[in-house]
Design a protein around this motif. Structure first.
Motif, short mmCIF file in Angstrom:
data_model
loop_
_atom_site.label_atom_id
_atom_site.label_comp_id
_atom_site.label_asym_id
_atom_site.label_seq_id
_atom_site.Cartn_x
_atom_site.Cartn_y
_atom_site.Cartn_z
N THR A 275 0.85 -1.19 0.00
CA THR A 275 0.00 0.00 0.00
C THR A 275 0.89 1.24 0.00
O THR A 275 2.10 1.17 0.21
CB THR A 275 -0.93 0.06 1.23
N LEU A 277 -0.01 3.83 2.01
CA LEU A 277 -0.37 4.50 3.26
C LEU A 277 0.91 4.97 3.96
O LEU A 277 1.94 4.30 3.89
CB LEU A 277 -1.14 3.55 4.19
N ARG A 301 -8.06 -3.49 5.80
CA ARG A 301 -7.52 -2.29 5.17
C ARG A 301 -6.58 -2.64 4.02
O ARG A 301 -6.59 -2.00 2.96
CB ARG A 301 -6.79 -1.43 6.21
N GLN A 304 -8.64 -3.80 1.07
CA GLN A 304 -9.30 -2.63 0.47
C GLN A 304 -8.32 -1.84 -0.40
O GLN A 304 -8.61 -1.53 -1.56
CB GLN A 304 -9.84 -1.74 1.59
N GLU A 305 -7.15 -1.52 0.16
CA GLU A 305 -6.17 -0.68 -0.56
C GLU A 305 -5.66 -1.36 -1.83
O GLU A 305 -5.56 -0.74 -2.88
CB GLU A 305 -4.99 -0.35 0.37
#
Length: 431
Positions: A275, A277, A301, A304-305
């Motif tokens: 990711t 993030l 998460r 999702q990413e």
């Protein structure tokens, strides 16, 4: 210029790095390339790491080049392989190259007009007219056999139990090395990146750049670790084989489920790698996960990413809907939105039976469907008891005795989902 190397290091994406590489990346916009092997017409999630590296490069203001190995694909990279690869014919190779270009174009805008716009190249374009004699004279002369023999990818094959290594595969590192020289000369490409198994090939490239120019020519190398699972098994494979980046080979639902089902240890590692993030958010997610692992905050998460990155938000929503059908409060309308492939994947392993379409013309009594037509329940008596107990659902909606299944109830015009209680499913296929 932000420090790309420091960013990649905290994410666990640096394995080997040549001295001077970090300084070069801090100094100026640096053109960097990564190669992709066209062994298939798509890429699987093992290739996500090099794709993510190219995206990081662009985000940090550098110029990424994605190279599709139309020429090197004709030979096969011996790195990490114990046996000789089967050679692909030109038609297959052409199809594979086109497929990989299409996948890469989803992550990098090769039509961008920015100064650091990504470039897509195919090494077949400069290798196709290179005669064997010219290659032997111009390239082969620059690198000694001793140097090539010292590479791990060669040594392992020569000392292993297999049949050894053909001259064809032995020359692979020279051809890949020439790619670096060509991109250095024509695109001012100063850095090559790849997986840690590519270090030998990449450093051969840096040597060729220096020996085919003058010895002061700059060329750098950086590799990332090969991604593994905590249990030692190979990353990127599910029970059904490779997890692909195209939905025709791996549905978005299965792709999403792969990330959702990884272990806690792997989730902590993968959320940094796969990711974009930032560190602060990732650290807080890890802390939240450690407080309540059963909520699987990290896995959710991460899934999702990565699903948004590869397939987009709309496809993520569909995958979440499909996941909720088994574990959430889905409706008949949610079921009817599923395409056939996803429906069958959601209910993979659920018992099935077929009934004749003509039987539905005037509606089919639910008791008959539950017992005689499908064998889902053992007797008409059991079927009636279950209906009286209000434990039978058709397409996620409760039904009572007297209900008749009709054509309008079909999912995708061919399925009916029966359910007893919360977890006991049965699929009826209408033929």
């Amino acid at each position: 210029m932000n420090n790309l190397v420091a960013e990649l290091q905290w994410r666990g994406l640096v394995h080997d790095i040549m001295p001077g590489t970090e300084e070069q990346l801090l100094k100026e916009m640096t053109t960097t390339y990564i190669g992709f092997d066209p062994t298939s017409d798509s890429l699987h999630i093992g290739s996500l790491v090099p794709i993510i590296l190219l995206v990081h490069l662009e985000k940090f203001g550098h110029k990424p080049i994605a190279l599709v190995g139309g020429a090197t694909g004709m030979i096969g990279d011996p790195s990490g392989k114990s046996d000789e690869r089967n050679l692909l014919d030109e038609a297959t190779l052409e199809k594979n190259v086109a497929g990989i270009k299409a996948v890469l174009s989803r992550f990098l805008d090769f039509n961008s007009t920015a100064a650091n716009a990504p470039i897509l190249v195919n090494n077949y374009d400069w290798m196709k007219d290179f005669s064997f004699i010219n290659f032997a004279r111009d390239v082969g002369k620059r690198i000694t056999v001793n140097y090539m023999m010292a590479k791990d990818s060669v040594k392992k094959r020569l000392t292993g139990e297999g049949v050894g290594m053909s001259f064809t595969e032995f020359t692979y590192q020279l051809i890949q090395g020439y790619d670096f020289y060509y991109l250095h000369k024509h695109y001012n490409c100063l850095l090559q990146m790849g997986g840690s198994d590519q270090w030998g090939n990449i450093t051969t490239g840096t040597e060729l750049v220096r020996r085919m120019n003058d010895e002061h020519a700059k060329a750098f190398a950086m590799t990332c670790p090969l991604i593994t699972k905590a249990d030692g098994s190979k990353f990127g494979k599910s029970e059904g084989g490779n997890v692909w980046l195209t939905s025709d080979k791996t549905s978005v639902y299965k792709f999403y489920q792969f990330w959702l089902n990884i272990s806690d240890v792997d989730a902590e590692k993968y959320i940094k790698i796969f990711t974009f993030l930032d560190k602060e958010l990732i650290d807080s997610l890890i802390e939240e996960h450690q407080q309540a692992p059963h909520l699987r905050v990290l896995q959710k998460r991460l899934a999702q990413e990565v699903t948004i990155f590869v397939h987009g938000e709309e496809e993520l929503e569909k995958a979440i809907q499909a996941s909720n059908i088994l574990f959430g409060n889905a409706t008949a309308e949610d079921l009817k939105k599923l395409d056939e492939t996803t429906f069958l994947e959601v209910f993979d392993g659920v018992p099935q039976a077929e009934i004749n379409r003509q039987d539905l013309a005037e509606g089919l009594d639910i008791v008959l469907v539950l017992n005689e037509k499908t064998g889902f329940l053992k007797s008409n008596g059991e079927a009636r008891r279950a209906l009286t107990e209000n434990s039978i659902s058709v397409n996620k909606e409760k039904v009572a005795e007297g209900f008749r299944i009709e054509n309008k109830d079909l999912i995708n015009n061919q399925f009916v989902l029966l359910q007893r209680g919360k977890k006991n499913y049965f699929v009826v296929r209408v033929v």
